[in-house]
Scaffold this active site. Sequence first.
Site, PDB file in Angstrom:
ATOM      1  CB  VAL A  72      -0.375   5.659  -2.438  1.00 35.16           C
ATOM      2  CG1 VAL A  72      -0.838   7.110  -2.386  1.00 35.16           C
ATOM      3  CG2 VAL A  72      -1.569   4.707  -2.413  1.00 35.16           C
ATOM      4  CG  ASP A  86       6.596   7.959  -1.097  1.00 42.48           C
ATOM      5  OD1 ASP A  86       5.844   7.115  -0.545  1.00 42.48           O
ATOM      6  OD2 ASP A  86       6.142   8.982  -1.668  1.00 42.48           O
ATOM      7  N   GLY A  91       4.555   5.840  -5.006  1.00 43.16           N
ATOM      8  CA  GLY A  91       5.829   5.112  -4.964  1.00 43.16           C
ATOM      9  C   GLY A  91       6.234   4.664  -3.568  1.00 43.16           C
ATOM     10  CG  HIS A 117      -2.173  -0.885   0.925  1.00 47.91           C
ATOM     11  ND1 HIS A 117      -3.440  -0.590   1.363  1.00 47.91           N
ATOM     12  CD2 HIS A 117      -2.297  -2.066   0.258  1.00 47.91           C
ATOM     13  CE1 HIS A 117      -4.282  -1.544   0.988  1.00 47.91           C
ATOM     14  NE2 HIS A 117      -3.604  -2.457   0.320  1.00 47.91           N
ATOM     15  CG  ASP A 118       5.206   3.293   1.152  1.00 42.88           C
ATOM     16  OD1 ASP A 118       4.734   4.446   0.990  1.00 42.88           O
ATOM     17  OD2 ASP A 118       6.422   3.071   1.204  1.00 42.88           O
TER      18      ASP A 118
END
Length: 271
Positions: free
Chosen positions: A64, A68, A66, A60-61
Amino acid sequence: MVVGLLVVLAQLKGSSSTHLSTDFYKKSCPKVFSIVKSVVKSAVMEEKRMGASLLRLHFHDCFVQGCDASILLDDTSTFKGEKTAGGNNNSVRGYEVIDHIKLKVEEACPGIVSCADIVTIAARDSVALLGGPKWKVKVGRRDSKTASLEAANSGVLPSPASNLSTLIQKFKDQGLSPTDLVALSGTPPARSKNSENFDNAYFKNLKAKKGLLHSDQALYSGGSTDWLVELYSRCHEAFHKDLVAAMIKMGNISPLTGLNGEIRKNCRRPN
Ligand code: HEM
Ligand SMILES: *[C@@H]1O[C@H](CO)[C@@H](O)[C@H](O)[C@H]1NC(C)=O
Ligand SMILES: *[C@@H]1O[C@H](CO)[C@@H](O)[C@H](O)[C@H]1NC(C)=O
């Protein structure tokens, strides 16, 4: 002139997975891998589900803006991040484990290791701890200075109601192939009805038409990915091989590198 133009183009692009490498912290923080592994291991021993949760946090990181660590930013009175977005609210977990890792890493090498790399390494270690394949993880990602609730809610994250063409398109938008989609989908232990291991029970269930979510069964419903489900249900090695390739690709989605972003001191807020 040409070199100058290339530099400008590289900066405009803002990110590149080609800057990532396995030995990025070799001199500056060689202990990072053992620290992450030991904290993940104790968290998973305390609660086995945490391995799955850390993997999903990474997914999920990365989907959205990339890989980051944007997902880790807490809301404030003036800022709303990704945490309460549709697929995340009351569902994505593991933030405290990342905090714990960050604390230990900061003790060992202050200001060096990004939260984005910690999330990526933790996901890799979780897969291995749950009996999945192992691989060398590339690092050198930097952390975003911001996050956006709108971006997280914009439909980049797949929904459990998605059909196959939508799933394929959402993965394609991230540079991931249908093979990556199917291999990565086989990882959530909760959905394979085997919370033990990264075996091919998930694919066997799909063949038996026992997929848990609509989006799971869509991968085996007479469409273009049936053959992959067939293959992985028969061949555990093929699943693991494609999963490694897909995890590496997912971890390479639009990283911030060079002078972009920052190394957060606290994963929950920009410096
Ligand atoms: C393809 C479309 C996908 C959809 C629609 C989807 C949807 C979901 C949903 C609805 C849950 C349950 C969340 C909850 O219990 O609160 C879940 C769990 C999970 N998903 Fe996915 N997912 C997808 C792909 C993936 C991918 C690509 C990965 C990893 C690479 C992944 C990893 C996980 C894991 C590990 C869990 C269990 C998390 C936990 O128990 O804390 N999923 N997913
Ligand atoms: C997120 O979950 C909290 C706690 O359950 C709830 O109060 C809040 O309304 C949810 N936010 C959104 C945007 O769904
Ligand atoms: C899949 O879902 C999308 C979005 O809901 C829809 O536009 C499309 O027609 C569907 N495709 C198929 C083949 O059902």
